[in-house]
Scaffold this motif. Structure first.
Motif: not given
Lengths: 338, 338
Positions: B32-36, B53-58, B65-67, B72-76
């Motif tokens: 959720k934080l990453l999506v923000e 782990e990220l599969d399950r997290a999202f 749908s946001e993953r 692909q975000s440059a800041n993550v």
């Protein structure tokens, strides 16, 4: 243990009222309360004071114009104690103020012993005044215990917004508190809280018991009082048929209680309950002197010397103290536990 | 003691994020934080996790749908640690979960040691999992202290709604706490709280210090720690130029702090602060691992196994932990006191 519910008596509870420390906001709160209830036959109060003190009380409350109506009301009996009020300080601790507070409280207790009243409400006392007047006990409850010759378990109870607490230890050092926590004391203080809640009109009180140690001791890692004393104490109370659960870590149990999961919380030490209760609400809190066989209540706040005579002191706690005393009055004789 | 205010750096603080216990709500909060923050150049985060782990997290967050956008975000930056996630329990404590949480936190600390990140946020840990995985320390702070070889004063700090606390004693029994309260520790824990508040952006923090005993000990009547240790500790902090007052009775000081009289409160024991802070607000609270020379923050709540995968876990505390870590990041090197 007595579980007598409050009787649905047709005659109102007879409540004695005293002004507490005459230098504080107590007298003006008393005047405000009298103005509210004067003339209402659902109330029956006896005020222990003097004409001089009431002069000042009604002046401080900004209610001089109401005094005549109050004094002529059939449901307000004013006992002029004849004590000397001349030179009584305002907004300062004094030996005279402490002595006044003690002596008037004593008269109210005598009236109870004589069968003339059913419950007592005293307005806020001042600890410095009481010490100057020679009270050597650590708190009013010990004084009452000595004065009345109470033999059972006593505990200061606190009530705010429908939530009550009792204390296994009270005015003792943090260091000494653990030594005073025994299974027997945990059980008896739970019984006391149950008894008062029933008397006040909660038919089946749900009680929570606090742990002493952080995280409830984490299975003995940070202290063993939970294992050695608190769990057996809860078991003893449950064996008596009480609805008592715990021990719960103290930093979350008050959230559950505030949200309605419990009617009362048994605390292990003074600040454990008082930090939480004062966060729930400072204004409106009531102290109940528990276990002394007579309903005695007082506002949770102090004499507020900085606010005396401004007419701004809030009546909420005093009114709530009076209402709780009324609710307990019918059950006064049951207000002791072994 | 360092009083460096946060630098107005033009590059954002680089914050490492870990999922905490993978069986709890931590992974979904991370998602959720990453999506923000994904795509917002004011943020720069490095995530230590695995694709599984990220599969399950999202999925748990309901944000599958946001993953792609997040990744692909440059800041993550996502560092796939390559650890084996197969069979990782859901909503239950386990040795595997505890080991995962520790190992990923360790990787984040290594990244800090390598100069690659400025601060660390870990999602909630589970104490049972950590114990199963062999953590023998009483809490995460002791583990971090050992891991980092910290030599100065450490204290868990808690923050909610702009109010911070530090602790002179923490995960120790009620019985042992008084022995651990020394003037030196009171002063150093006040300095620590001051340092963190300055680093977080409060230029001149106003600190209150709690008394240990009820009514602040009433002049030695209920305990002498106030006289023997706390007052001298406050004097030492004041001599250092800090704005520190007290000791104040613990049952009213938090009301004053909540109402804005203080920015921070130095507490003497775990529940003293935690009862009050959780009454102020359970949701949104942050734990800061104080004194370890690097900004490390975590939500104040736990793994909430009963809420895993429902998408309902509130992000507030995780978001606040991230924001406090960002604010502290520029001052990380100053986050120690003697």
């Amino acid at each position: 243990m007595q579980n007598t519910p409050p009787s649905a008596s047709s005659t109102p509870a007879r409540v004695a009222l005293t002004t507490g420390d005459p230098a504080g906001i107590g007298p003006e709160l008393l005047a405000k309360l009298l103005v509210e209830i004067a003339g209402d036959s659902a109330h029956d109060v006896t005020v222990f004071s003097t004409a001089d003190e009431l002069d000042r009380a009604f002046q401080h409350a900004g209610l001089v114009s109401e005094r005549r109506r109050v004094e002529q009301s059939a449901n307000v009996r004013i006992v002029d104690t004849g004590f000397d009020f001349s030179g009584m300080p305002v907004a300062a601790a004094s030996e005279a103020g402490g002595k006044w507070a003690i002596d008037h409280l004593d008269l109210a207790l005598r009236a109870h012993e004589a069968g003339e009243i059913d419950a007592v409400v005293f307005a806020p006392l001042n600890k410095s005044s009481l010490h100057l007047a020679g009270m050597h006990e650590n708190d009013e409850l010990r004084w009452l215990e000595n004065r009345l010759g109470t033999r059972g378990t006593v505990s200061e109870l606190n009530a705010i917004a429908g939530l009550w607490t009792s204390r296994v230890t009270s005015h003792v050092s943090h260091r000494n508190a653990p030594m005073l926590i025994t299974a027997e004391k945990v059980a008896s203080v739970a019984r006391l809280l149950h008894t008062y809640l029933v008397a006040s009109g909660v038919p089946a009180p749900r009680l929570a018991v606090c742990a002493l140690n952080p995280h409830g001791g984490e299975g003995g890692k940070f202290g063993t009082e939970e294992i050695d004393e608190i769990v057996p104490g809860i078991a003893a109370a449950v064996a008596d048929g009480l609805d008592v659960t715990g021990p719960f870590p103290a930093d979350t149990v008050f959230l559950r209680a505030r949200d309605g999961d419990f009617d009362g919380v048994v605390t292990m030490y003074h600040d454990q309950g008082q930090i939480a209760m004062k966060m729930i609400g400072f204004d409106g809190g009531v102290t109940i002197e528990g276990g002394i066989g007579v309903a005695v209540c007082t506002p949770a706040h102090g004499t507020a010397f900085d606010r005396v005579g401004k007419g701004t002191a809030a009546l909420n706690s005093m009114r709530n103290a009076y209402e709780i005393a009324r609710s307990l009055a019918a059950a006064s004789e049951s207000l002791t536990v072994r």
